[in-house]
Design a protein around this motif. Structure first.
Motif, mmCIF file in Angstrom:
data_model
loop_
_atom_site.group_PDB
_atom_site.id
_atom_site.type_symbol
_atom_site.label_atom_id
_atom_site.label_comp_id
_atom_site.label_asym_id
_atom_site.label_seq_id
_atom_site.Cartn_x
_atom_site.Cartn_y
_atom_site.Cartn_z
ATOM 1 N N ALA A 160 0.759 -1.236 0.164
ATOM 2 C CA ALA A 160 -0.076 -0.009 0.152
ATOM 3 C C ALA A 160 0.649 1.238 0.072
ATOM 4 N N VAL A 161 2.110 1.183 0.812
ATOM 5 C CA VAL A 161 2.817 2.364 0.879
ATOM 6 C C VAL A 161 3.551 2.621 -0.648
ATOM 7 N N LYS A 162 3.881 1.566 -1.162
ATOM 8 C CA LYS A 162 4.497 1.686 -2.624
ATOM 9 C C LYS A 162 3.733 1.906 -3.354
ATOM 10 N N LEU A 163 2.411 1.959 -3.523
ATOM 11 C CA LEU A 163 1.435 2.250 -4.588
ATOM 12 C C LEU A 163 1.228 3.955 -4.094
ATOM 13 N N MET A 164 0.906 4.361 -2.929
ATOM 14 C CA MET A 164 0.896 5.602 -2.575
ATOM 15 C C MET A 164 2.319 6.490 -3.032
ATOM 16 N N HIS A 165 3.507 5.880 -2.802
ATOM 17 C CA HIS A 165 4.473 6.518 -3.396
ATOM 18 C C HIS A 165 4.558 6.857 -5.034
ATOM 19 N N LEU A 166 3.931 5.752 -5.634
ATOM 20 C CA LEU A 166 3.916 5.682 -7.334
ATOM 21 C C LEU A 166 3.034 6.834 -7.615
ATOM 22 N N PHE A 167 1.540 6.911 -6.936
ATOM 23 C CA PHE A 167 0.867 8.029 -7.325
ATOM 24 C C PHE A 167 1.400 9.242 -6.925
ATOM 25 N N GLN A 168 2.364 9.578 -5.933
ATOM 26 C CA GLN A 168 2.854 10.958 -5.598
ATOM 27 C C GLN A 168 3.825 11.014 -6.760
ATOM 28 N N GLN A 169 4.559 10.168 -7.231
ATOM 29 C CA GLN A 169 5.677 10.237 -8.332
ATOM 30 C C GLN A 169 4.918 10.924 -9.435
ATOM 31 N N LEU A 170 3.975 10.042 -9.789
ATOM 32 C CA LEU A 170 3.098 10.490 -11.152
ATOM 33 C C LEU A 170 2.499 11.850 -11.018
#
Length: 481
Positions: free
Chosen positions: A433-443
């Protein structure tokens, strides 16, 4: 050109004039060095040689000269569009319409008939103001429809036998009528009666079994339907009375002969089936535009089209785009890379569904319809105001459909449900879930996507307060690398 000017001083032999015009016809394809010819005086000479001004239009001895002069004028207009404005002030349109109106009583060569219509089409296409002059002052629509009927409809009311000359003349007249009917405001009752006759001709073309009356002719005939007012579209589906022996009618719906609509649907299927091979996207778009216009104009046509294209769903075993038939081909185009095509397909199906969002999703799947719903601000399932214009009826869901377990996103059966987190511990789930959140923040930080709220109209709101699709000032634009 000086040789042709002598026509006003003394009579020249027709063969000499024709030969001179044949040479001039080639020169007219140039864009430079024609100042003498394209001057008002030069054009008046050409109008006279074409028999449009100061000449007797039924003079058979001059038919060859008139035809060659008309060819020159067509070439000149194609290369010099501004000359179309001159035709409105020199009595040219009056001369052409007079000759077209007299077709029934004056014998004219096929070439003159064709190039009269070609000249009229070029003028109306290049000078839109001329359309008003022709329709309202010269009453051109009744004359053109009458000329069309004289050429291709026999005494019994059926199409004449196909010939190349008839086909060529008909296509050109249909192009002129399409141009003139782009603006139908201000038409009188005589014009509407003529348009009824025009729609009847279109119906004859659609129902003709002669293989010659197809392809280009059907395309031009179908295009006419796009501009027809609602009161005239009903001529496509004439009422069938008991005296007319309904048993002889091929296809009936609510006491109306819908054979022409069936032919229109068959033509769409034939064209759509080869869209990937020959890429006739424009042909498909034209047919869909005409069918959309007819469906909006007539309740009977819309309901019959819906029954043929979007029949009641029973036991669904495949996604809409894989189910086969015309519906499948249309749904496939809802995700086409050709923007205009996919928008027209979605709009047409939406109208067949009476602009009901849930009904469209039921037939196409939410994923296929998402693009159109996004553009209209209907992603939330809200109904457009136009949906109230349609008659109310009960939903046509069958028991088999209601009992089916369907995926609303794909519109097909629900596949095996796999849980990607089934073998993960709670700690591993938190890490993912944390990885997914970081991906959205990066995008989001790279402007690849923006997380924005949805406005009251269903459209996304940008951070600066503008709605998606609205223009922004140049000062507010973001410059990227």
């Amino acid at each position: 050109m000086s040789w042709l000017r002598k026509r006003h001083e003394r009579a020249l032999e027709g063969d000499f004039q024709a030969a001179a015009l044949q040479s001039l016809k080639i020169i007219c394809r140039e864009t430079e060095g024609l100042d003498d010819l394209t001057s008002p005086d030069g054009m008046r000479v050409m109008y006279g040689l074409a028999g449009l001004v100061d000449n007797d239009p039924d003079e058979r001895s001059q038919s060859t000269v008139q035809e060659e002069a008309l060819k020159c004028l067509s070439n000149l207009l194609l290369k010099n569009p501004h000359l179309a404005e001159l035709c409105q002030t020199e009595g040219v349109l009056e001369g052409v319409m007079k000759r077209i109106a007299n077709r029934g009583s004056v014998s004219l060569s096929s070439g003159i008939k064709f190039f009269d219509a070609r000249l009229l089409f070029l003028v109306t296409a290049l000078a839109p103001k001329s359309r008003c002059l022709i329709t309202r002052e010269l009453h051109g629509i009744p004359s053109l429809v009458r000329a069309l009927q004289l050429d291709i409809v026999d005494a019994s009311g059926n199409l004449v036998r196909y010939t190349d000359e008839k086909s060529r003349d008909m296509c050109e007249l249909l192009k002129v009528l399409y141009s003139l009917t782009l603006d139908i405001d201000g038409l009188d009752e005589q014009d509407f009666k003529a348009l009824d006759g025009l729609v009847h001709v279109v119906r004859l073309v659609l129902l003709s079994e002669d293989p010659g009356w197809s392809t280009d002719i059907k395309s031009h005939a179908i295009n006419i339907l796009i501009n027809m007012p609602s009161r005239c579209v009903s001529m496509l589906v004439p009422s069938v009375t008991v005296q007319e022996e309904p048993a002889a009618v091929v296809s009936m719906y609510e006491d109306c002969d819908v054979s022409a609509i069936d032919a229109l649907i068959a033509h769409l299927l034939q064209t759509l089936s080869c869209v990937e091979l020959d890429s006739p996207a424009n042909a498909v778009i034209s047919i869909l535009t005409a069918m959309r216009s007819c469906a909006k104009s007539s309740r009977i046509i819309r309901k019959h089209m819906r029954g043929k294209i979007l029949p009641p769903l029973h036991h669904v075993t495949a996604r809409p785009e894989d189910s086969g038939g015309l519906k499948s081909l249309l749904v496939q185009q809802m995700t086409s890379h050709i923007t205009h095509l996919k928008e027209m397909v979605a709009d047409f199906l939406f109208i067949l569904c009476k602009e009901n969002v849930s009904r469209l999703i039921k037939h196409t799947g939410y994923g296929n319809a998402a693009g159109m719903l996004f553009q209209r601000g209907l992603l939330g399932g809200d109904q457009p105001s136009a949906s109230s214009e349609y008659s109310s009826d009960e939903d046509s869901d069958t028991n088999e459909y209601l009992e089916s377990d369907l995926d609303p996103i794909t519109g097909g059966p629900v596949g095996p449900k796999l849980d990607a987190n089934e073998d993960l511990t709670e700690e591993e789930k938190e890490v993912e879930a944390v990885k997914l959140m970081h991906l959205f923040q990066q995008l989001n930080s790279n402007s690849c996507l923006k997380v924005v709220p949805i406005g009251e109209d269903g459209k996304p709101l940008l951070p600066d307060g503008n709605k998606e699709g609205e223009a922004v000032d140049s000062d507010d634009e973001v410059n990227g690398d």
